[in-house]
Design a protein around this motif. Structure first.
Motif, short mmCIF file in Angstrom:
data_model
loop_
_atom_site.label_atom_id
_atom_site.label_comp_id
_atom_site.label_asym_id
_atom_site.label_seq_id
_atom_site.Cartn_x
_atom_site.Cartn_y
_atom_site.Cartn_z
N THR A 53 -1.21 -1.80 7.56
CA THR A 53 -0.31 -0.88 8.24
C THR A 53 -1.12 0.25 8.84
O THR A 53 -2.08 0.72 8.24
CB THR A 53 0.73 -0.32 7.24
N HIS A 63 3.95 -1.97 4.81
CA HIS A 63 4.72 -0.93 5.50
C HIS A 63 5.50 -0.08 4.50
O HIS A 63 5.49 1.15 4.60
CB HIS A 63 5.69 -1.59 6.50
N LEU A 115 -1.12 4.09 9.92
CA LEU A 115 -0.44 5.39 9.82
C LEU A 115 -0.99 6.25 10.94
O LEU A 115 -2.21 6.47 11.03
CB LEU A 115 -0.70 6.04 8.46
N VAL A 133 3.21 2.52 2.69
CA VAL A 133 2.78 3.61 3.56
C VAL A 133 3.97 4.46 3.97
O VAL A 133 3.91 5.69 3.96
CB VAL A 133 2.02 3.07 4.80
N VAL A 159 4.67 4.95 11.04
CA VAL A 159 4.14 3.83 10.27
C VAL A 159 4.31 2.59 11.15
O VAL A 159 5.44 2.23 11.50
CB VAL A 159 4.88 3.68 8.93
#
Length: 173
Positions: free
Chosen positions: A97, A15, A99, A18, A89
């Protein structure tokens, strides 16, 4: 007309990695927005609530911002765009993760035509390029790069400024 448009990419990254991409939006080291291929995202100040800007004819204000997690932009233009777009996110697991970019708006007037005929297809191509940049930043490669279709290439060619040419008299010398 109601528009709900979502683009997302599952990234093999944490996380924080990103989320850091969102925090670079509109900065000189923007790692998310495909500014080489598309009009740059620019604001009147660094990314923060209340910042005003956009990318060429698409204008918006930063309505909400949670660093490294989420940013929402409220449309102020073009005329007929009523809604927002956002990057989020989302945690999938410790090492993956998602996006996501979302547009949620109602269009009125000419925007009911310009979105499906031009702005929507250009938006889709731009967002896939943005997700490619995110994947490249997180992994060093892009497994399946986005490709502009013939219609997007046509629209882009129509939007390019004509090249300045020498007057005929000067060319004849």
């Amino acid at each position: 007309m109601a528009v709900y448009n979502v683009h997302e990419r599952l990234l093999p990254a944490k996380h924080s990695e990103v989320g850091a991409l969102i925090d670079t939006l509109s900065s000189s080291n923007d790692a998310l927005w495909p500014r080489a291929e598309w009009p740059p995202m620019e604001f009147d100040r660094p990314l923060s609530v209340g910042a005003v800007g956009g990318h060429k004819p698409i204008r918006y204000t930063v309505a909400a911002y949670v660093p490294a997690t989420w940013v929402r932009f409220t449309f102020t233009g073009p005329r007929g765009f009523h809604g927002f777009h956002e990057f989020a996110v989302l945690d999938v697991d410790e090492d993956h993760t998602l996006l996501r970019h979302t547009v949620a708006m109602k269009t009125r007037g000419m925007a009911r035509l310009t979105w499906p005929l031009a702005i929507g297809p250009l938006h889709n191509a731009c967002l896939e390029d943005s997700l490619d940049r995110a994947e490249l930043a997180c992994t060093g490669t892009v497994a399946h790069p986005a490709h502009w279709g013939p219609y997007v290439r046509l629209l882009l060619s129509l939007l390019q400024k004509p090249r300045k040419t020498e007057p005929l008299q000067a060319a004849a010398r």
